[in-house]
Design a protein around this motif. Structure first.
Motif, PDB file in Angstrom:
ATOM      1  N   THR A  43      85.467  24.517 -24.752  1.00  0.00           N
ATOM      2  CA  THR A  43      86.513  23.654 -25.279  1.00  0.00           C
ATOM      3  C   THR A  43      87.877  24.335 -25.194  1.00  0.00           C
ATOM      4  O   THR A  43      87.969  25.558 -25.139  1.00  0.00           O
ATOM      5  CB  THR A  43      86.226  23.275 -26.737  1.00  0.00           C
ATOM      6  N   ASN A  44      88.915  23.534 -25.211  1.00  0.00           N
ATOM      7  CA  ASN A  44      90.271  24.039 -25.136  1.00  0.00           C
ATOM      8  C   ASN A  44      90.814  24.407 -26.507  1.00  0.00           C
ATOM      9  O   ASN A  44      90.369  23.860 -27.526  1.00  0.00           O
ATOM     10  CB  ASN A  44      91.196  22.995 -24.487  1.00  0.00           C
ATOM     11  N   ALA A  48      92.808  18.491 -24.602  1.00  0.00           N
ATOM     12  CA  ALA A  48      93.372  18.151 -23.302  1.00  0.00           C
ATOM     13  C   ALA A  48      92.350  17.365 -22.503  1.00  0.00           C
ATOM     14  O   ALA A  48      91.143  17.494 -22.720  1.00  0.00           O
ATOM     15  CB  ALA A  48      93.755  19.415 -22.531  1.00  0.00           C
ATOM     16  N   GLU A  49      92.859  16.544 -21.581  1.00  0.00           N
ATOM     17  CA  GLU A  49      91.977  15.937 -20.606  1.00  0.00           C
ATOM     18  C   GLU A  49      91.374  17.052 -19.764  1.00  0.00           C
ATOM     19  O   GLU A  49      92.098  17.918 -19.277  1.00  0.00           O
ATOM     20  CB  GLU A  49      92.754  14.975 -19.715  1.00  0.00           C
ATOM     21  N   ARG A  50      90.070  17.054 -19.579  1.00  0.00           N
ATOM     22  CA  ARG A  50      89.436  18.156 -18.853  1.00  0.00           C
ATOM     23  C   ARG A  50      89.851  18.194 -17.391  1.00  0.00           C
ATOM     24  O   ARG A  50      89.954  19.262 -16.796  1.00  0.00           O
ATOM     25  CB  ARG A  50      87.912  18.050 -18.948  1.00  0.00           C
ATOM     26  N   THR A  51      90.040  17.025 -16.799  1.00  0.00           N
ATOM     27  CA  THR A  51      90.387  16.967 -15.380  1.00  0.00           C
ATOM     28  C   THR A  51      91.406  15.860 -15.165  1.00  0.00           C
ATOM     29  O   THR A  51      91.572  14.978 -16.012  1.00  0.00           O
ATOM     30  CB  THR A  51      89.153  16.659 -14.509  1.00  0.00           C
ATOM     31  N   PRO A  52      92.099  15.888 -14.025  1.00  0.00           N
ATOM     32  CA  PRO A  52      93.020  14.797 -13.726  1.00  0.00           C
ATOM     33  C   PRO A  52      92.336  13.559 -13.180  1.00  0.00           C
ATOM     34  O   PRO A  52      92.997  12.617 -12.779  1.00  0.00           O
ATOM     35  CB  PRO A  52      93.939  15.411 -12.662  1.00  0.00           C
ATOM     36  N   SER A  53      91.017  13.525 -13.175  1.00  0.00           N
ATOM     37  CA  SER A  53      90.291  12.421 -12.529  1.00  0.00           C
ATOM     38  C   SER A  53      90.591  11.078 -13.172  1.00  0.00           C
ATOM     39  O   SER A  53      90.590  10.046 -12.497  1.00  0.00           O
ATOM     40  CB  SER A  53      88.783  12.688 -12.559  1.00  0.00           C
ATOM     41  N   ARG A 220      94.669  26.587 -21.492  1.00  0.00           N
ATOM     42  CA  ARG A 220      94.376  25.162 -21.703  1.00  0.00           C
ATOM     43  C   ARG A 220      94.103  24.531 -20.338  1.00  0.00           C
ATOM     44  O   ARG A 220      95.005  24.065 -19.649  1.00  0.00           O
ATOM     45  CB  ARG A 220      95.575  24.510 -22.397  1.00  0.00           C
ATOM     46  N   HIS A 221      92.842  24.505 -19.962  1.00  0.00           N
ATOM     47  CA  HIS A 221      92.516  24.061 -18.604  1.00  0.00           C
ATOM     48  C   HIS A 221      91.098  23.506 -18.573  1.00  0.00           C
ATOM     49  O   HIS A 221      90.614  22.953 -19.567  1.00  0.00           O
ATOM     50  CB  HIS A 221      92.712  25.228 -17.627  1.00  0.00           C
ATOM     51  N   PHE A 222      90.377  23.705 -17.480  1.00  0.00           N
ATOM     52  CA  PHE A 222      88.987  23.273 -17.345  1.00  0.00           C
ATOM     53  C   PHE A 222      88.383  24.039 -16.183  1.00  0.00           C
ATOM     54  O   PHE A 222      89.033  24.915 -15.602  1.00  0.00           O
ATOM     55  CB  PHE A 222      88.878  21.749 -17.139  1.00  0.00           C
ATOM     56  N   CYS A 223      87.140  23.765 -15.850  1.00  0.00           N
ATOM     57  CA  CYS A 223      86.449  24.556 -14.831  1.00  0.00           C
ATOM     58  C   CYS A 223      85.616  23.643 -13.947  1.00  0.00           C
ATOM     59  O   CYS A 223      85.570  22.433 -14.148  1.00  0.00           O
ATOM     60  CB  CYS A 223      85.554  25.607 -15.505  1.00  0.00           C
TER      61      CYS A 223
END
Length: 391
Positions: A43-44, A48-53, A220-223
């Motif tokens: 988790t952030n 945040a939205e995890r991805t720009p999808s 603050r990102h995702f993987c």
């Protein structure tokens, strides 16, 4: 930290090696114990939205507009620094020297050790050699000619930060130790890096290697690398400290209040390397704009005039709808407003933060702009002048 191999299936043979491997066994058990892992995912620090999808359908029409597509790449040959190998052969006089190799790849020479951050030497940041974002400039120097590497630091497992071919080459050609966020070691072991050469850290954990301390700090990102994104690998920013100097690498991150906390606990820094490119209104929570990047630098330092900021994550790959040169121009303008020292070197141009800083706005000669473009040239030119005076 080793992990048992997942149970194989017939589909495993079709999985590209570049996808890496999912954490399992002891490694997965450690991930589940992390205070940053909840409900089956990392988790952030701030939501945040995890991805720009989620915004992909809105983004695609902008992506394919001809005029805007042209502006997302340089209009000429990017002037890569021509003497990187010779420059790196001479020891740094101040004990700290940084060489931006493009995008987020930085060679940091700090207190007698050499650290590579997020090294990507491949032609594309993609699991496939025939598709995906292609380099807008060549690598400044062949990987084998960068000289000895003591440690490799990875911020997260996206393709523009973790490159299988580069990792394999570094594993074979150097004795470097790999320092990575939790879970990322599964990819490295899958690609042949021995477990004894990998250190995996959770946020606020510290390890020592090559005479330096490495601390994973929040971002603050995702993987994720494969079609099935399990969110089982952590993303991080990094603090690296030697006997005399300390530096910060942001990795990829959206802006969040935690930068001030990181600075208070681990700073101030002789230099910060801050993501300021590949931002968009379509994914505002996971990448910073130049203004946000400069604010992050100010938060980390407590005073924007402390240390030097090196903007990263721009210029090398086309990953967002903004004009190619906009991150550099925006960073200069923001630095002028904050009274910050900023260095925007050519790819491969080493500099020592204690000495004079690169001040040539080299990107302007190859940027594509409409004839009547009202770009913030006044503020940016003032920023170049300020950098020159400070240098």
């Amino acid at each position: 930290m080793t992990g048992s191999r997942p149970t194989s299936s017939p589909l495993d043979a079709l999985r590209p090696a570049a996808f890496g491997a999912d954490p399992s066994g002891e490694r997965m058990a450690r991930i589940r114990r992390s205070p940053n892992f909840a409900d089956g995912v990392f988790t952030n620090p701030v939501g945040a939205e995890r991805t720009p999808s989620a915004a992909l359908l809105k983004f695609l029409p902008t992506y394919f507009r001809a005029e805007q597509r042209a502006r997302r790449a340089p209009g000429g040959t990017v002037p890569v620094h021509p003497t990187t190998v010779a420059d790196l052969a001479v020891p740094a006089t101040s004990g700290l020297r940084l060489t931006w190799m493009g995008h987020s790849s930085v060679l940091a020479e700090i207190d007698g050790a050499r650290v590579l951050f997020d090294p990507v030497w491949s032609e594309r940041c993609s699991p496939f050699a025939f598709a995906g974002p292609k380099r807008l400039h060549p690598v400044p120097v062949p990987l084998r000619e960068t000289g000895p590497v003591d440690a490799v630091v990875i911020s997260h497992d996206h393709y523009d930060h973790l490159d299988m071919a580069t990792v394999r080459a570094l594993s074979r050609g150097t004795g470097a130790h790999f320092v990575v966020p939790l879970g990322v070691g599964a990819h490295l072991e899958h690609w042949g890096v021995s477990a004894g050469r990998i250190t995996e850290l959770d946020w606020h954990e510290t390890a020592r290697a090559a005479g330096l301390s490495f601390t994973a700090t929040p971002a603050r990102h995702f993987c994720g690398r494969a079609l099935r994104n399990t969110q089982h690998t952590l993303w991080a920013s990094w603090v690296v400290a030697g006997s005399e100097h300390r530096i910060f690498h942001s990795g990829d991150t959206g802006y969040f209040p935690g930068f001030a906390d990181i600075g208070a606990q681990y700073g101030p820094f002789d230099a910060t390397m801050i993501q300021i490119g590949a931002y968009s209104e379509f994914w505002p929570d996971i990448h910073m704009t130049p203004d946000e990047g400069l604010q992050a630098h100010a938060d980390l330092q407590g005073d924007a005039s402390r240390g030097v900021m090196l903007p990263i994550h721009w210029g090398t790959f086309n990953l967002a709808p903004h004009p190619w040169e906009e991150p550099a121009e925006g960073s200069l303008a923001a630095a002028a407003r904050h009274g910050a020292r900023i260095a925007i070197p050519r790819p491969g141009q080493p500099f020592e933060p204690a000495d004079g800083l690169p001040a040539d706005p080299w990107w302007r000669a190859v940027a594509v702009r409409p004839a009547a473009d009202p770009l913030v040239r006044g503020a940016a030119t003032a920023a170049v002048g300020e950098v020159s005076l400070r240098a």
